[in-house]
Design an enzyme around this catalytic site. Sequence first.
Site, PDB file in Angstrom:
ATOM      1  N   CYS A  14      -3.834   9.938   5.205  1.00 25.59           N
ATOM      2  CA  CYS A  14      -4.218   9.601   6.573  1.00 25.59           C
ATOM      3  C   CYS A  14      -4.434  10.881   7.381  1.00 25.59           C
ATOM      4  O   CYS A  14      -3.521  11.700   7.497  1.00 25.59           O
ATOM      5  CB  CYS A  14      -3.134   8.747   7.233  1.00 25.59           C
ATOM      6  SG  CYS A  14      -3.425   8.393   8.973  1.00 25.59           S
ATOM      7  N   HIS A  60       0.879  -1.176   0.000  1.00 22.79           N
ATOM      8  CA  HIS A  60       0.000   0.000   0.000  1.00 22.79           C
ATOM      9  C   HIS A  60       0.918   1.229   0.000  1.00 22.79           C
ATOM     10  O   HIS A  60       1.377   1.673   1.055  1.00 22.79           O
ATOM     11  CB  HIS A  60      -0.884  -0.040   1.254  1.00 22.79           C
ATOM     12  CG  HIS A  60      -1.851   1.096   1.366  1.00 22.79           C
ATOM     13  ND1 HIS A  60      -3.201   0.954   1.110  1.00 22.79           N
ATOM     14  CD2 HIS A  60      -1.679   2.394   1.739  1.00 22.79           C
ATOM     15  CE1 HIS A  60      -3.813   2.113   1.317  1.00 22.79           C
ATOM     16  NE2 HIS A  60      -2.913   3.004   1.692  1.00 22.79           N
TER      17      HIS A  60
END
Length: 313
Positions: free
Chosen positions: A240, A207
């Site tokens: 994030c 990822h």
Amino acid sequence: MLLPSKVTICEVAPRDGFQAEQEWIPTKQKLEIIKALATTGIQSMEITSFVHPKAIPQLKDASEVVERSQDLTNIRFRALVPNARGAERAIKAGIKKIKLMLSATDSHSISNANCTVEEAQNNHMSTIELAHRHNIKVGGSISVAFGCPYEGKVPIDRLISIVDRYNRQGVYEVSLADTTGMADPVQVYETLGVLKSLFPQTTFTMHFHNTRGMALANVFAALQQGVLDFDSSIAGLGGCPYAPGASGNVATEDLIHMLERMGIETGVDLEQVILVAKETQKLIGHDGGSYMLQAGPCSALSLKPTGQQKIGK
């Protein structure tokens, strides 16, 4: 050079891409994007996250999104869950695979999940047991695996310890996330070399975020280690909320384009993905730095005869 002939791409825009957006994306529009992605040949999708709505308001409609996507039987859905309560909601909505949330460092874990790494791992057991009772597949993840914005480079021993604990809990699929784009290709290659040799029974998925422009190079390093599963996000969306400086994932269309140029099959229609990415870009109002949305694929270039060019009349 020995590279895989085929890889699997998991589209994460509906989770990782959307969670970074401050302006509310209506559920109807999320579903339209998900349904459009399902027509491109993408076989796997991280459709949402069952975190507390106060933590990620953008994903407060997680249950509705999953429930209204159940007719898409040609695609495998998974959802990120922080704990057993989130897993319960995911299972009730119809999710058949969950991914556990975990950080590589205590600093990021406390910021992201309000607990240390060890505490998070201890809490995983109840989630895993719940999933097994309902015949739900479980995958693990390690955020900031290649570098933490609070603690810097993550020692390989920390990753070994985390993967070992996952295995002892019965989890044999682990996603290594470069959450803030701190990885480099040599680091990725060497890290995977160590982990794959110590944990041959574990499937590692990658990822990568493109924060510092190295995501595609890191994909190539992972391919050299035989990795077959990669996360990506259309239009390069993502980030994030609990990691300073985090930016988008490697763009799905950029990843497919590179792999196809290298002769690696994805089973995904690049032109269709680019169309969906463009529509999503219009909806959200920006992209995350997708090269395909800027320049288009090489195949779209018209081949004009070379010769002397005249400037002006």
